[in-house]
Write an enzyme that holds these catalytic residues in place. Structure first.
Site, short mmCIF file in Angstrom:
data_model
loop_
_atom_site.label_atom_id
_atom_site.label_comp_id
_atom_site.label_asym_id
_atom_site.label_seq_id
_atom_site.Cartn_x
_atom_site.Cartn_y
_atom_site.Cartn_z
N CYS A 84 -10.85 7.58 -3.40
CA CYS A 84 -9.27 7.68 -3.91
C CYS A 84 -9.41 7.83 -5.29
CB CYS A 84 -8.36 7.08 -2.92
SG CYS A 84 -6.58 7.83 -3.10
N HIS A 184 -10.02 7.05 2.37
CA HIS A 184 -10.39 5.36 2.39
C HIS A 184 -11.27 5.07 3.59
CE1 HIS A 184 -7.37 4.59 -0.75
NE2 HIS A 184 -6.81 5.53 -0.36
N GLU A 186 -12.63 2.33 3.74
CA GLU A 186 -12.57 0.83 3.90
C GLU A 186 -11.47 0.32 4.79
OE1 GLU A 186 -9.36 1.53 0.89
OE2 GLU A 186 -11.44 2.44 1.46
#
Length: 204
Positions: A84, A184, A186
């Protein structure tokens, strides 16, 4: 060649999902540290640049005296992965940035900041992650106030796109030891993209 268990991967700890990235990397079998100072940067075999706000990350990197050391490390071949805002920080060019906005650079691409809109325009989509250096797979991607890539130069490889009202948008790029995604990974619980980055680091 290093094994995963002997690697140390740093997560730039100025803003963003630092804990989440560290948790995903540790699931991949590597040691992690937060990077806030040049001395910590010097300890790592690879660096993750998390999301957040790209102008703020650039300013904080300057305040913490990391801007030039990270640029130098990337030029010297340090593997890095940006998500990002981290994608913006790895871009050589920005559309929609602020005047004088600083990046680390390294990937021959132009990224449109907030390309997919504001926080309320966040969305999820399955993207085909199709790099030439690994098996193709579908990935459940989460886009939060995300950028996209306007164009890439000859040294950069498009690794994933997503379809939308404006047509197909580039959302993942690799150039050598550098990897960047608009989304994202994660926060998904799916470690496959972090595993690809660990492999890039291991073979560096």
């Amino acid at each position: 060649m290093s094994t995963a268990s002997t690697l140390t991967i740093g997560v730039l700890a100025l803003q963003g999902d630092v804990r989440e990235h560290r948790a995903m990397l540790e699931q991949c079998g590597v040691r992690t540290i937060g990077v806030r100072r040049p001395a910590e940067l010097a300890q790592v075999d690879g660096l993750v640049i998390p999301g957040g706000e790209s102008t703020t990350i650039g300013k904080l990197a300057g305040i913490f005296e990391l801007l030039e050391p990270i640029r130098a490390a990337l030029r010297a071949g340090l593997p890095a992965y940006g998500t990002c805002a981290g994608m913006i920080m790895l871009a050589d060019g920005i559309e929609g940035g602020t005047a004088g906005q600083e990046t680390f650079g390294g990937i021959d691409m132009v990224v449109r900041r907030n390309g997919f809109g504001r926080q309320v325009d966040s969305f999820e989509a399955t993207v085909e992650f199709a790099p030439t250096w690994a098996d193709h797979f579908d990935y459940p991607a989460t886009f939060i106030r995300a950028p996209y890539v306007e164009k890439v130069g000859g040294a950069a490889e498009v690794a994933a796109t997503v379809s939308g009202p404006g047509g197909d948008r580039i959302v993942a790029v690799r150039q050598g030891r550098l990897l960047a995604t608009s989304f994202h990974p994660e926060i998904t619980g799916d470690t496959r993209i972090h595993e690809l980055f660990v492999e890039l680091v291991r073979h560096a």
